[in-house]
Motif scaffolding. Structure first.
Motif, short mmCIF file in Angstrom:
data_model
loop_
_atom_site.label_atom_id
_atom_site.label_comp_id
_atom_site.label_asym_id
_atom_site.label_seq_id
_atom_site.Cartn_x
_atom_site.Cartn_y
_atom_site.Cartn_z
N PRO A 79 8.48 -10.78 9.91
CA PRO A 79 7.32 -9.87 9.98
C PRO A 79 7.28 -9.09 11.30
CG PRO A 79 6.65 -11.98 9.08
CD PRO A 79 8.08 -12.13 9.52
N LEU A 80 7.65 -9.73 12.40
CA LEU A 80 7.64 -9.05 13.70
C LEU A 80 8.68 -7.93 13.73
CD1 LEU A 80 6.48 -8.96 16.57
CD2 LEU A 80 8.27 -10.56 17.26
N GLN A 81 9.86 -8.16 13.16
CA GLN A 81 10.90 -7.12 13.13
C GLN A 81 10.45 -5.93 12.29
OE1 GLN A 81 14.04 -9.70 11.66
NE2 GLN A 81 15.17 -9.55 13.60
N ILE A 82 9.79 -6.20 11.16
CA ILE A 82 9.29 -5.10 10.32
C ILE A 82 8.22 -4.32 11.06
CG2 ILE A 82 8.00 -4.56 8.21
CD1 ILE A 82 9.47 -6.90 6.86
N LYS A 83 7.31 -5.06 11.70
CA LYS A 83 6.22 -4.43 12.45
C LYS A 83 6.80 -3.54 13.56
CE LYS A 83 3.64 -7.61 13.99
NZ LYS A 83 2.86 -8.56 14.81
N ASN A 84 7.76 -4.06 14.31
CA ASN A 84 8.38 -3.29 15.39
C ASN A 84 9.13 -2.07 14.86
OD1 ASN A 84 7.43 -4.97 17.40
ND2 ASN A 84 9.30 -6.18 17.50
N ALA A 85 9.85 -2.24 13.75
CA ALA A 85 10.61 -1.12 13.17
C ALA A 85 9.66 -0.01 12.74
CB ALA A 85 11.45 -1.60 12.00
N ILE A 86 8.54 -0.37 12.14
CA ILE A 86 7.55 0.64 11.71
C ILE A 86 6.94 1.31 12.93
CG2 ILE A 86 5.31 0.96 10.59
CD1 ILE A 86 6.17 -1.33 8.65
N ALA A 87 6.52 0.51 13.92
CA ALA A 87 5.86 1.07 15.10
C ALA A 87 6.78 1.99 15.90
CB ALA A 87 5.37 -0.07 16.00
N ASP A 124 3.71 6.23 6.27
CA ASP A 124 2.45 5.69 5.76
C ASP A 124 1.86 4.59 6.63
OD1 ASP A 124 2.83 7.42 3.67
OD2 ASP A 124 3.01 5.89 2.11
N LEU A 125 2.71 3.79 7.27
CA LEU A 125 2.21 2.59 7.95
C LEU A 125 2.18 2.64 9.47
CD1 LEU A 125 3.79 -0.24 5.76
CD2 LEU A 125 1.54 0.82 5.57
N LYS A 126 2.83 3.61 10.08
CA LYS A 126 2.92 3.62 11.55
C LYS A 126 1.54 3.61 12.20
CE LYS A 126 5.32 5.64 15.44
NZ LYS A 126 6.39 6.50 15.88
N ASP A 127 0.66 4.51 11.76
CA ASP A 127 -0.68 4.57 12.36
C ASP A 127 -1.45 3.28 12.12
OD1 ASP A 127 -0.22 7.09 13.36
OD2 ASP A 127 -1.22 8.13 11.69
N LYS A 128 -1.32 2.72 10.92
CA LYS A 128 -2.03 1.47 10.60
C LYS A 128 -1.52 0.33 11.49
CE LYS A 128 -2.91 2.53 5.74
NZ LYS A 128 -2.59 2.20 4.35
N VAL A 129 -0.20 0.24 11.64
CA VAL A 129 0.38 -0.83 12.45
C VAL A 129 -0.04 -0.69 13.90
CG1 VAL A 129 2.57 -1.71 13.39
CG2 VAL A 129 2.32 -1.35 10.94
N SER A 159 0.81 -1.22 0.00
CA SER A 159 0.00 0.00 0.00
C SER A 159 0.85 1.28 0.00
CB SER A 159 -0.96 0.01 1.20
OG SER A 159 -0.23 0.21 2.41
N VAL A 160 2.15 1.14 0.24
CA VAL A 160 3.06 2.29 0.27
C VAL A 160 3.53 2.60 -1.15
CG1 VAL A 160 5.26 3.17 1.14
CG2 VAL A 160 3.85 1.70 2.59
N SER A 161 3.43 3.88 -1.52
CA SER A 161 3.88 4.31 -2.84
C SER A 161 5.38 4.04 -2.98
CB SER A 161 3.60 5.80 -3.01
OG SER A 161 4.13 6.28 -4.20
N GLY A 162 5.77 3.40 -4.07
CA GLY A 162 7.19 3.11 -4.30
C GLY A 162 7.62 1.73 -3.83
#
Length: 193
Positions: A94-102, A126-131, A76-79
């Motif tokens: 997936p957990l590391q990506i989720k934590n890095a975004i959050a 783009d994803l922090k609020d969604k996560v 969903s992120v442009s680019g």
């Protein structure tokens, strides 16, 4: 939409698998994370994402539903295309990506091959609020330093206050006295909300 495949594992490679379902062989692109989760047993099940383009239909497979959710968020992120999203899931769990975004951890995301500083910042923006909304806050931010701050923010959220508004109030309270207990942080923050 093909949501999952359950069948016989015909071929297994680090980047793809072939699964035979009812006599039809499906070529499914996978990440290294999924590759490591797939056992060499004859029958497997993968959650899938079907990407339809003008010139192709491409299947992506995931050992866990949570990995597919992160993949779809990344798309969903442009680019960020399917190949970069798959590379991200091959480089980090997936957990590391989720934590890095959050946590807004730009260096971790930027360390992935093909991701520059601007793209890493865009992913987080783009994803922090969604996560934070989709996943329980305690699950996403175990490695933040100030647990009192997090506990206070969680309590304020339960009381119905918006996270951003609560965070500003809590930060203001902690800037005056960083040694406060969780209860005192909440009391002081409520005065500012």
């Amino acid at each position: 939409m093909i949501t999952h495949l359950k069948g016989r594992l015909v071929e297994k490679n680090p980047t793809y698998v072939v699964i035979e379902c009812a006599g039809v062989g499906y070529f499914v692109n996978i990440s290294l994370h999924t590759f490591s989760k797939i056992t060499d047993s004859e029958n497997i099940q993968l959650y899938t994402h079907l990407q339809v383009k003008e010139d192709s239909h491409t299947l992506y497979g995931f050992a866990e539903n949570s990995e597919r959710e992160i993949f779809r968020l990344l798309l969903s992120v442009s680019g960020i295309g399917s190949n970069i999203a798959r590379t991200m899931l091959s480089s980090l769990t997936p957990l590391q990506i989720k934590n890095a975004i959050a946590c807004g951890d730009v260096p971790t995301i930027q360390a992935i091959k093909g991701i520059g500083a601007k793209t890493a910042q865009r992913v987080i923006l783009d994803l922090k609020d969604k996560v934070l909304k989709i996943y329980n806050i305690d699950e996403v931010s175990p490695n933040l330093n100030n647990t009192n701050k997090e506990e206070a923010l969680s309590a304020l959220e339960v009381l119905g206050f918006a996270r951003r508004q609560s965070e500003k109030a809590v930060d203001k309270v902690l800037s005056q006295d960083p040694t406060l207990s969780v209860e005192d942080i909440i009391k002081q923050a409520l005065k500012n909300l």
